[in-house]
Design a protein around this motif. Structure first.
Motif, PDB file in Angstrom:
ATOM      1  N   PRO A 471       0.830  -1.216   0.000  1.00 27.32           N
ATOM      2  CA  PRO A 471       0.000   0.000   0.000  1.00 27.32           C
ATOM      3  C   PRO A 471       0.860   1.260   0.000  1.00 27.32           C
ATOM      4  CG  PRO A 471      -0.793  -1.579   1.618  1.00 27.32           C
ATOM      5  CD  PRO A 471       0.518  -2.098   1.134  1.00 27.32           C
ATOM      6  N   GLU A 472       0.410   2.274  -0.694  1.00 32.86           N
ATOM      7  CA  GLU A 472       1.207   3.496  -0.845  1.00 32.86           C
ATOM      8  C   GLU A 472       1.443   4.177   0.499  1.00 32.86           C
ATOM      9  OE1 GLU A 472       1.156   7.663  -3.461  1.00 32.86           O
ATOM     10  OE2 GLU A 472      -0.357   6.080  -3.791  1.00 32.86           O
ATOM     11  N   GLU A 473       0.512   4.069   1.419  1.00 32.82           N
ATOM     12  CA  GLU A 473       0.702   4.713   2.724  1.00 32.82           C
ATOM     13  C   GLU A 473       1.815   4.075   3.537  1.00 32.82           C
ATOM     14  OE1 GLU A 473      -2.857   1.879   2.986  1.00 32.82           O
ATOM     15  OE2 GLU A 473      -2.121   3.458   1.631  1.00 32.82           O
ATOM     16  N   ASP A 474       2.281   2.861   3.129  1.00 32.72           N
ATOM     17  CA  ASP A 474       3.364   2.182   3.857  1.00 32.72           C
ATOM     18  C   ASP A 474       4.704   2.320   3.168  1.00 32.72           C
ATOM     19  OD1 ASP A 474       1.598   1.271   5.799  1.00 32.72           O
ATOM     20  OD2 ASP A 474       1.086  -0.529   4.649  1.00 32.72           O
ATOM     21  N   TRP A 475       4.774   3.064   2.071  1.00 34.59           N
ATOM     22  CA  TRP A 475       6.029   3.163   1.328  1.00 34.59           C
ATOM     23  C   TRP A 475       7.125   3.849   2.137  1.00 34.59           C
ATOM     24  CZ3 TRP A 475       4.229   4.827  -4.292  1.00 34.59           C
ATOM     25  CH2 TRP A 475       3.562   3.755  -4.887  1.00 34.59           C
ATOM     26  N   GLU A 476       6.756   4.835   2.949  1.00 38.12           N
ATOM     27  CA  GLU A 476       7.780   5.601   3.666  1.00 38.12           C
ATOM     28  C   GLU A 476       8.440   4.784   4.775  1.00 38.12           C
ATOM     29  OE1 GLU A 476       6.274   9.265   5.064  1.00 38.12           O
ATOM     30  OE2 GLU A 476       5.829  10.094   3.071  1.00 38.12           O
ATOM     31  N   ARG A 477       7.727   3.815   5.379  1.00 36.85           N
ATOM     32  CA  ARG A 477       8.291   3.073   6.509  1.00 36.85           C
ATOM     33  C   ARG A 477       8.716   1.658   6.144  1.00 36.85           C
ATOM     34  NH1 ARG A 477       4.585  -0.061   9.634  1.00 36.85           N
ATOM     35  NH2 ARG A 477       2.510  -0.212   8.696  1.00 36.85           N
ATOM     36  N   VAL A 478       8.737   1.360   4.837  1.00 33.65           N
ATOM     37  CA  VAL A 478       9.064  -0.006   4.444  1.00 33.65           C
ATOM     38  C   VAL A 478      10.533  -0.325   4.706  1.00 33.65           C
ATOM     39  CG1 VAL A 478       9.677   0.505   2.049  1.00 33.65           C
ATOM     40  CG2 VAL A 478       8.667  -1.707   2.608  1.00 33.65           C
ATOM     41  N   PHE A 479      11.399   0.725   4.731  1.00 33.02           N
ATOM     42  CA  PHE A 479      12.834   0.497   4.964  1.00 33.02           C
ATOM     43  C   PHE A 479      13.208   0.660   6.438  1.00 33.02           C
ATOM     44  CE2 PHE A 479      12.616   1.926   0.500  1.00 33.02           C
ATOM     45  CZ  PHE A 479      13.249   0.850  -0.112  1.00 33.02           C
ATOM     46  N   THR A 480      12.224   0.829   7.316  1.00 37.84           N
ATOM     47  CA  THR A 480      12.507   0.969   8.743  1.00 37.84           C
ATOM     48  C   THR A 480      12.900  -0.381   9.337  1.00 37.84           C
ATOM     49  OG1 THR A 480      10.850   2.737   8.859  1.00 37.84           O
ATOM     50  CG2 THR A 480      11.562   1.749  10.941  1.00 37.84           C
ATOM     51  N   PRO A 481      13.960  -0.425  10.154  1.00 39.11           N
ATOM     52  CA  PRO A 481      14.387  -1.709  10.744  1.00 39.11           C
ATOM     53  C   PRO A 481      13.266  -2.359  11.562  1.00 39.11           C
ATOM     54  CG  PRO A 481      16.069  -0.032  11.065  1.00 39.11           C
ATOM     55  CD  PRO A 481      14.878   0.665  10.528  1.00 39.11           C
ATOM     56  N   PHE A 482      13.122  -3.673  11.414  1.00 37.64           N
ATOM     57  CA  PHE A 482      12.138  -4.482  12.132  1.00 37.64           C
ATOM     58  C   PHE A 482      10.704  -4.039  11.853  1.00 37.64           C
ATOM     59  CE2 PHE A 482      16.028  -4.522  14.726  1.00 37.64           C
ATOM     60  CZ  PHE A 482      16.319  -5.880  14.691  1.00 37.64           C
ATOM     61  N   SER A 483      10.506  -3.360  10.739  1.00 34.94           N
ATOM     62  CA  SER A 483       9.157  -2.931  10.386  1.00 34.94           C
ATOM     63  C   SER A 483       8.388  -4.102   9.777  1.00 34.94           C
ATOM     64  CB  SER A 483       9.218  -1.766   9.393  1.00 34.94           C
ATOM     65  OG  SER A 483       7.929  -1.415   8.964  1.00 34.94           O
ATOM     66  N   ARG A 484       7.158  -4.348  10.261  1.00 35.91           N
ATOM     67  CA  ARG A 484       6.308  -5.429   9.736  1.00 35.91           C
ATOM     68  C   ARG A 484       4.995  -4.800   9.276  1.00 35.91           C
ATOM     69  NH1 ARG A 484       8.019 -10.556  11.151  1.00 35.91           N
ATOM     70  NH2 ARG A 484       9.719 -10.652  12.670  1.00 35.91           N
ATOM     71  N   LEU A 485       4.853  -4.732   7.941  1.00 37.30           N
ATOM     72  CA  LEU A 485       3.647  -4.123   7.391  1.00 37.30           C
ATOM     73  C   LEU A 485       2.421  -4.991   7.645  1.00 37.30           C
ATOM     74  CD1 LEU A 485       5.096  -2.855   4.002  1.00 37.30           C
ATOM     75  CD2 LEU A 485       5.066  -1.734   6.219  1.00 37.30           C
ATOM     76  N   ASP A 486       2.603  -6.319   7.586  1.00 36.49           N
ATOM     77  CA  ASP A 486       1.524  -7.269   7.885  1.00 36.49           C
ATOM     78  C   ASP A 486       2.142  -8.361   8.738  1.00 36.49           C
ATOM     79  OD1 ASP A 486      -0.454  -9.136   8.033  1.00 36.49           O
ATOM     80  OD2 ASP A 486      -1.064  -8.947   5.935  1.00 36.49           O
ATOM     81  N   ASP A 487       1.942  -8.268  10.030  1.00 39.90           N
ATOM     82  CA  ASP A 487       2.677  -9.138  10.947  1.00 39.90           C
ATOM     83  C   ASP A 487       2.402 -10.617  10.679  1.00 39.90           C
ATOM     84  OD1 ASP A 487       4.378  -9.135  13.446  1.00 39.90           O
ATOM     85  OD2 ASP A 487       2.689 -10.390  14.070  1.00 39.90           O
ATOM     86  N   SER A 488       1.150 -10.988  10.470  1.00 42.62           N
ATOM     87  CA  SER A 488       0.839 -12.404  10.266  1.00 42.62           C
ATOM     88  C   SER A 488       1.426 -12.914   8.960  1.00 42.62           C
ATOM     89  CB  SER A 488      -0.680 -12.594  10.274  1.00 42.62           C
ATOM     90  OG  SER A 488      -1.278 -11.836   9.226  1.00 42.62           O
ATOM     91  N   ARG A 489       1.351 -12.109   7.897  1.00 37.23           N
ATOM     92  CA  ARG A 489       1.891 -12.537   6.617  1.00 37.23           C
ATOM     93  C   ARG A 489       3.412 -12.616   6.665  1.00 37.23           C
ATOM     94  NH1 ARG A 489       1.066  -8.770   1.444  1.00 37.23           N
ATOM     95  NH2 ARG A 489       2.621  -7.583   2.624  1.00 37.23           N
ATOM     96  N   THR A 490       4.060 -11.651   7.397  1.00 38.79           N
ATOM     97  CA  THR A 490       5.515 -11.667   7.480  1.00 38.79           C
ATOM     98  C   THR A 490       5.998 -12.902   8.212  1.00 38.79           C
ATOM     99  OG1 THR A 490       5.501  -9.265   7.508  1.00 38.79           O
ATOM    100  CG2 THR A 490       7.505 -10.340   8.250  1.00 38.79           C
ATOM    101  N   ARG A 491       5.322 -13.273   9.276  1.00 34.98           N
ATOM    102  CA  ARG A 491       5.746 -14.458  10.019  1.00 34.98           C
ATOM    103  C   ARG A 491       5.512 -15.721   9.196  1.00 34.98           C
ATOM    104  NH1 ARG A 491       6.989 -13.521  15.229  1.00 34.98           N
ATOM    105  NH2 ARG A 491       6.339 -11.534  16.151  1.00 34.98           N
ATOM    106  N   ALA A 492       4.443 -15.721   8.421  1.00 34.56           N
ATOM    107  CA  ALA A 492       4.180 -16.913   7.617  1.00 34.56           C
ATOM    108  C   ALA A 492       5.178 -17.060   6.490  1.00 34.56           C
ATOM    109  CB  ALA A 492       2.759 -16.822   7.054  1.00 34.56           C
ATOM    110  N   SER A 493       5.648 -15.943   5.944  1.00 35.03           N
ATOM    111  CA  SER A 493       6.560 -16.009   4.807  1.00 35.03           C
ATOM    112  C   SER A 493       8.018 -15.944   5.227  1.00 35.03           C
ATOM    113  CB  SER A 493       6.271 -14.843   3.849  1.00 35.03           C
ATOM    114  OG  SER A 493       6.424 -13.612   4.523  1.00 35.03           O
ATOM    115  N   GLY A 494       8.289 -15.779   6.504  1.00 35.12           N
ATOM    116  CA  GLY A 494       9.665 -15.681   6.967  1.00 35.12           C
ATOM    117  C   GLY A 494      10.147 -14.248   6.930  1.00 35.12           C
ATOM    118  N   GLY A 495      11.372 -14.028   7.414  1.00 28.64           N
ATOM    119  CA  GLY A 495      11.943 -12.686   7.421  1.00 28.64           C
ATOM    120  C   GLY A 495      11.980 -12.109   8.818  1.00 28.64           C
ATOM    121  N   TYR A 496      12.903 -11.139   8.980  1.00 29.20           N
ATOM    122  CA  TYR A 496      13.116 -10.546  10.307  1.00 29.20           C
ATOM    123  C   TYR A 496      12.831  -9.043  10.316  1.00 29.20           C
ATOM    124  CZ  TYR A 496      15.896 -14.812  10.086  1.00 29.20           C
ATOM    125  OH  TYR A 496      16.307 -16.088   9.867  1.00 29.20           O
TER     126      TYR A 496
END
Length: 540
Positions: A471-496
């Protein structure tokens, strides 16, 4: 807030306003002084021009008289002009070098008299004999003008030459025109015609009183015309406009330079803030003086020092924690291997396998944290090499294609440029591409496209997927350390939550930037790496 603190806070503005006020006062003083000086010079020139013709006639008439009659002629002429005339010599005149020089140029010299309105006038009667005429004029009036015209008329009438020839010779010494006109050519009132018939001199004002013309009767059908003579205007429009323009320019210049100095000092604080925001935490503002800007700079330097110490402490803690985690992790793995060798229960082996996967994930997290911390160090030294970019990108995709056989990973080279190479830090460059492609593989439905744009001085790499996008509203914080735009999807797909932050740091050291947008071709997310092809060392 008391008055002293309020004054200190606003001192910078008070200083600016004081500079503006001083500039305006200086401009006003200069304008008034310049106007007074110019008008004084113009008045002197105007008076000299008015008196030059009359006193030339006086000098000429005196020279035409015999020696015995000169004194009486001078007295009679003084009575006609209603002024006091005396003769004097250079030695007794008391004139200085510059005044005598003006007289030697056959000019009429005007000086201030014994009172404010009185004028003292000098002119040579006989340069060979060093005789001067000295005249005292209490105040210029219409009587003097009429008498001067009468003196001119006497000179013309007493000459044996034709009046036209006499006027042509005399006109060279007058600053205004003198000529003969026909009586019937001049439109005059009845009273004025009667005055002329009585051999009187009349004055006619023209141009709304700005100029005056004198007429006197020469003979039955002709008049002697003197003028028009322009009256003195102490405040001409052109002069006032010029003074106003100069005042405006000087005021604007004073205000500009005052604000320019202030702006330049504040720009130093702004530049330091930008450099700190870019990661150069050792940047400080140069401090000189003791005003509001200096106090701001001191506060800024103090803040920058605290931020630098906090980040250094944080990095040291991250390093220490990351390294210390490896020891218990290694012990746990060693204990698991011992249990696995001693126990043959399938259920236990299944649990041990899950624990081993968690340990591997923990190892990966430690590696990511160490990499991110290493890239955040000041003065990090990287080894940049000139190499072909496409083979490096293709090598990354070949490695990931084995892990993602169900996805189509493709590289395309758009806008090829001669000499397909760039200066990069190979290991970190491939790490950035790998993180972006791995991130795209997690959310892609079936295709990941990597595009390379090579130009003369820049390189751009786009990584696009056909997934749901960001989503465009999340573009600015996508490079923030430990940022999880969708917590459930991130945990399911892996990544830190550190992969994209590491990409951002790598691009910083390559003097470039990482950008996120939406893919026009595939419809999913699109990440772009943009940086110069040739690395330059920046002096900080």
């Amino acid at each position: 807030m008391n008055l002293s603190n309020l004054f200190r806070v606003n001192s910078i503005f008070i200083r600016v306003y004081l500079h503006m006020l001083l500039s305006m006062l200086l401009v006003i003083i200069l304008a008034v002084g310049a106007t007074s000086l110019i008008n004084h010079v113009r008045v002197e020139q105007y008076r000299e021009q008015l008196a030059s013709g009359t006193f030339y006639l006086l000098s000429r008439g005196w020279q035409q008289q015999s020696t015995e009659k000169r004194a009486s002629w001078l007295i009679e002429t003084g009575e006609l002009l209603d002024i006091e005339l005396n003769t004097t010599t250079l030695a007794s005149s008391g004139l200085d070098h510059w005044q005598l020089r003006r007289l030697s140029e056959n000019r009429t010299l005007l000086l201030n008299g014994r009172t404010t309105d009185e004028l003292m006038i000098y002119r040579y009667l006989s340069p060979e004999e060093g005789v001067l005429v000295q005249a005292y004029i209490p105040r210029l009036s219409e009587q003097h003008a009429r008498a001067s015209v009468q003196l001119l008329l006497q000179t013309v009438q007493n000459s044996s030459q034709p009046p036209e020839q006499v006027l042509a010779e005399l006109g060279l010494n007058f600053s205004y025109p003198i000529k003969i006109v026909a009586f019937d050519q001049i439109r005059l009132e009845r009273t004025q015609k009667q005055q002329l018939a009585n051999n009187e001199t009349i004055l006619v004002f023209i141009e709304s009183g700005r100029s005056v013309i004198a007429y006197t009767r020469l003979d039955e059908n002709r008049l002697l015309q003197v003028g028009p003579v322009n009256l003195f205007d102490p405040y001409p429009l052109v002069l006032m406009a010029a003074i106003a323009l100069i005042a405006l320019l000087l005021s604007g210049s004073g205000i500009y330079f005052s604000l320019r100095i202030l702006e330049h000092r504040l720009q130093k604080v702004e530049q330091a803030a930008s450099r700190i925001a870019a990661g150069h935490l050792s940047t400080r503002v140069r401090v000189e003086g003791d005003d509001f800007v200096v106090r701001l700079a001191k506060a800024f330097n103090s803040m920058a020092k605290q931020v630098q110490e906090l980040l250094r402490t944080q990095q040291e803690m991250i390093h220490a924690v990351s390294h210390e985690l490896r020891t218990p992790v290694a012990r746990i793995r060693f204990g698991m291997q011992m249990i696995e060798d001693l126990v043959e229960d399938p259920f236990v082996h299944k649990q041990l396998k899950g624990i081993d996967a968690d340990i591997q994930e923990l190892d990966g997290l430690v590696d990511e944290i160490l990499t991110y911390a290493r890239l955040g160090q000041e003065g990090l030294s990287l080894n940049y090499e000139s190499c072909h970019v496409l083979p490096l990108v293709q090598e990354v995709l070949d490695g990931l294609q084995v892990l993602k056989p169900n996805l189509k990973l493709q590289v395309r080279h758009l806008n090829p440029y001669e000499g397909d190479h760039a200066e990069v830090e190979i290991r970190y460059f491939q790490r950035a591409v790998q993180n972006l492609v791995s991130n795209a593989c997690r959310y892609a439905s079936g295709q990941v496209m990597v595009s390379c744009y090579m130009e003369a001085d820049s390189l751009r790499i786009d990584v696009e997927d056909d997934g749901p996008g960001i989503p465009e509203e999340d573009w600015e914080r996508v490079f923030t350390p430990f940022s999880r735009l969708d917590d459930s999807r991130t945990r399911a797909s892996g990544g830190y939550g550190l992969g994209l932050s590491i990409v951002h740091r790598i691009m910083y050291w390559h003097q470039g930037s990482a950008i996120v947008s939406r893919s026009d071709d595939l419809g999913g997310a699109s990440f772009s790496l943009v940086f110069p092809r040739f690395h330059t060392e920046v002096a900080y």
